[in-house]
Motif scaffolding. Structure first.
Motif, PDB file in Angstrom:
ATOM      1  N   UNK A 145      33.045 -48.078  42.403  1.00  0.00           N
ATOM      2  CA  UNK A 145      33.366 -46.638  42.395  1.00  0.00           C
ATOM      3  C   UNK A 145      34.235 -46.193  43.004  1.00  0.00           C
ATOM      4  N   UNK A 146      34.477 -46.065  43.986  1.00  0.00           N
ATOM      5  CA  UNK A 146      36.420 -45.980  44.689  1.00  0.00           C
ATOM      6  C   UNK A 146      37.282 -45.568  43.831  1.00  0.00           C
ATOM      7  N   UNK A 147      37.256 -46.794  43.128  1.00  0.00           N
ATOM      8  CA  UNK A 147      38.616 -46.954  42.190  1.00  0.00           C
ATOM      9  C   UNK A 147      38.355 -45.675  40.890  1.00  0.00           C
ATOM     10  N   UNK A 148      36.816 -46.216  40.458  1.00  0.00           N
ATOM     11  CA  UNK A 148      36.842 -45.229  39.423  1.00  0.00           C
ATOM     12  C   UNK A 148      37.029 -43.599  39.704  1.00  0.00           C
ATOM     13  N   UNK A 150      38.521 -42.098  41.669  1.00  0.00           N
ATOM     14  CA  UNK A 150      40.091 -42.083  42.094  1.00  0.00           C
ATOM     15  C   UNK A 150      40.924 -41.658  40.713  1.00  0.00           C
ATOM     16  N   UNK A 151      40.966 -42.888  40.025  1.00  0.00           N
ATOM     17  CA  UNK A 151      41.200 -42.831  38.724  1.00  0.00           C
ATOM     18  C   UNK A 151      40.877 -41.511  38.013  1.00  0.00           C
ATOM     19  N   UNK A 152      39.652 -41.094  37.730  1.00  0.00           N
ATOM     20  CA  UNK A 152      39.075 -39.618  37.486  1.00  0.00           C
ATOM     21  C   UNK A 152      39.442 -38.375  38.380  1.00  0.00           C
ATOM     22  N   UNK A 153      39.981 -38.526  39.561  1.00  0.00           N
ATOM     23  CA  UNK A 153      40.869 -37.379  39.867  1.00  0.00           C
ATOM     24  C   UNK A 153      41.698 -37.329  39.383  1.00  0.00           C
ATOM     25  N   UNK A 154      42.741 -38.276  39.360  1.00  0.00           N
ATOM     26  CA  UNK A 154      44.260 -38.905  39.329  1.00  0.00           C
ATOM     27  C   UNK A 154      44.567 -38.223  37.762  1.00  0.00           C
ATOM     28  N   UNK A 155      43.111 -38.685  36.886  1.00  0.00           N
ATOM     29  CA  UNK A 155      43.364 -38.025  35.607  1.00  0.00           C
ATOM     30  C   UNK A 155      43.114 -36.195  35.502  1.00  0.00           C
ATOM     31  N   UNK A 156      42.607 -35.335  35.945  1.00  0.00           N
ATOM     32  CA  UNK A 156      42.461 -34.057  36.315  1.00  0.00           C
ATOM     33  C   UNK A 156      43.590 -33.603  37.164  1.00  0.00           C
ATOM     34  N   UNK A 157      43.884 -34.554  37.627  1.00  0.00           N
ATOM     35  CA  UNK A 157      45.900 -33.342  37.420  1.00  0.00           C
ATOM     36  C   UNK A 157      46.846 -33.826  37.038  1.00  0.00           C
ATOM     37  N   UNK A 158      46.762 -35.331  36.397  1.00  0.00           N
ATOM     38  CA  UNK A 158      47.562 -35.053  35.236  1.00  0.00           C
ATOM     39  C   UNK A 158      47.173 -34.665  34.201  1.00  0.00           C
ATOM     40  N   UNK A 159      46.425 -33.762  34.039  1.00  0.00           N
ATOM     41  CA  UNK A 159      45.574 -32.846  33.102  1.00  0.00           C
ATOM     42  C   UNK A 159      46.801 -31.236  33.509  1.00  0.00           C
ATOM     43  N   UNK A 160      46.751 -30.665  34.465  1.00  0.00           N
ATOM     44  CA  UNK A 160      46.674 -29.354  35.032  1.00  0.00           C
ATOM     45  C   UNK A 160      48.184 -29.917  35.569  1.00  0.00           C
ATOM     46  N   UNK A 161      48.889 -30.810  35.525  1.00  0.00           N
ATOM     47  CA  UNK A 161      50.550 -30.693  35.862  1.00  0.00           C
ATOM     48  C   UNK A 161      51.741 -30.172  34.155  1.00  0.00           C
ATOM     49  N   UNK A 162      51.840 -29.733  35.141  1.00  0.00           N
ATOM     50  CA  UNK A 162      53.020 -27.980  33.398  1.00  0.00           C
ATOM     51  C   UNK A 162      54.195 -30.236  33.474  1.00  0.00           C
ATOM     52  N   UNK A 163      54.534 -29.608  32.358  1.00  0.00           N
ATOM     53  CA  UNK A 163      55.397 -30.609  31.423  1.00  0.00           C
ATOM     54  C   UNK A 163      56.795 -30.293  32.208  1.00  0.00           C
ATOM     55  N   UNK A 164      57.102 -29.648  33.128  1.00  0.00           N
ATOM     56  CA  UNK A 164      58.708 -29.023  33.927  1.00  0.00           C
ATOM     57  C   UNK A 164      58.245 -30.761  34.932  1.00  0.00           C
ATOM     58  N   UNK A 165      57.344 -31.118  35.681  1.00  0.00           N
ATOM     59  CA  UNK A 165      57.534 -31.266  36.926  1.00  0.00           C
ATOM     60  C   UNK A 165      57.094 -33.085  36.406  1.00  0.00           C
ATOM     61  N   UNK A 166      58.145 -33.857  35.711  1.00  0.00           N
ATOM     62  CA  UNK A 166      58.100 -34.983  35.008  1.00  0.00           C
ATOM     63  C   UNK A 166      58.012 -36.347  35.946  1.00  0.00           C
ATOM     64  N   UNK A 167      58.696 -35.675  37.705  1.00  0.00           N
ATOM     65  CA  UNK A 167      58.707 -36.804  38.640  1.00  0.00           C
ATOM     66  C   UNK A 167      57.755 -37.054  38.613  1.00  0.00           C
ATOM     67  N   UNK A 168      56.530 -35.717  39.510  1.00  0.00           N
ATOM     68  CA  UNK A 168      55.229 -35.848  39.435  1.00  0.00           C
ATOM     69  C   UNK A 168      54.144 -36.651  38.959  1.00  0.00           C
TER      70      UNK A 168
END
Length: 199
Positions: A145-148, A150-168
């Motif tokens: 559950x902890x890893x799942x 973490x994956x879900x939250x990271x996926x959320x952040x990925x969807x919110x990052x703009x295209x100019x923030x390539x390093x992040x």
């Protein structure tokens, strides 16, 4: 007041007694966890992660000892106490992390100590543990559950990052991929033969 009364930890002080009691409870908990994981191993539910092979080999060694003893005396059944005696040494080196178990067998192999620059420490820095890379860490079904999450939250952040923030984006994508890989490894390791037959 009773717990702080012996602040100087003088012989017989409440602080020393409290610490001894906490250590006893921690030791008992670790032994229960190791026994539970050994029983999981016997049922075909294996650990995942870089330290899984070492732990599985240890459990196989213990299982072989039990089988050898049973073969010599067919009417003798091994009790949990016998098994616990064999598992005690491994329970003493178990450290719990939020997303893994650390089997601190060799300080020179501990990734957390290497990263911190303290390779001779006698305890792991569990807050720095990267169980996807440390050769002494294992992941178990209870950590899924902890890893799942973490994956879900990271996926959320990925969807919110703009295209100019390539390093992040690159860093988060690698973190997301790692979390998914760990979840998949836990799922694969905890699938028993009976599960595969019913599928």
């Amino acid at each position: 007041m009773a717990t702080t009364e012996g602040c100087a930890s003088r012989p017989g002080g409440a602080q020393a007694e409290l610490l001894a009691e906490v250590n006893r409870h921690e030791s008992d908990r670790n032994l229960d966890l190791v026994l539970a994981e050994f029983r999981n191993y016997q049922q075909g539910i294996l650990p995942a992660g870089p330290g899984a092979r070492s732990l599985t080999e240890f459990f196989a060694h213990i299982d072989a000892k039990l089988d050898a003893a049973a073969a010599k005396a067919p009417k003798t059944q091994r009790s949990d106490r016998d098994v616990l005696n064999l598992l005690t040494k491994r329970a003493k080196i178990l450290h719990l992390g939020p997303a893994n178990y650390c089997w601190f067998t060799d300080p020179s192999r501990a990734l957390c100590l290497k990263l911190a620059g303290t390779p001779t420490a006698d305890r792991p820095l569990i807050g720095m543990c990267d169980s996807a890379r440390c050769p002494q860490a294992t992941n178990h079904p209870c950590h899924r559950p902890v890893w799942a999450e973490h994956a879900e939250r990271t996926e959320t952040f990925l969807g919110q990052i703009g295209t100019t923030r390539k390093t992040e984006r690159t860093r988060l994508q690698a973190d997301y991929d790692r979390a998914l890989r760990v979840v998949a490894e836990i799922d694969a390791a905890s699938t028993t033969d009976e599960d595969e037959e019913s599928a």
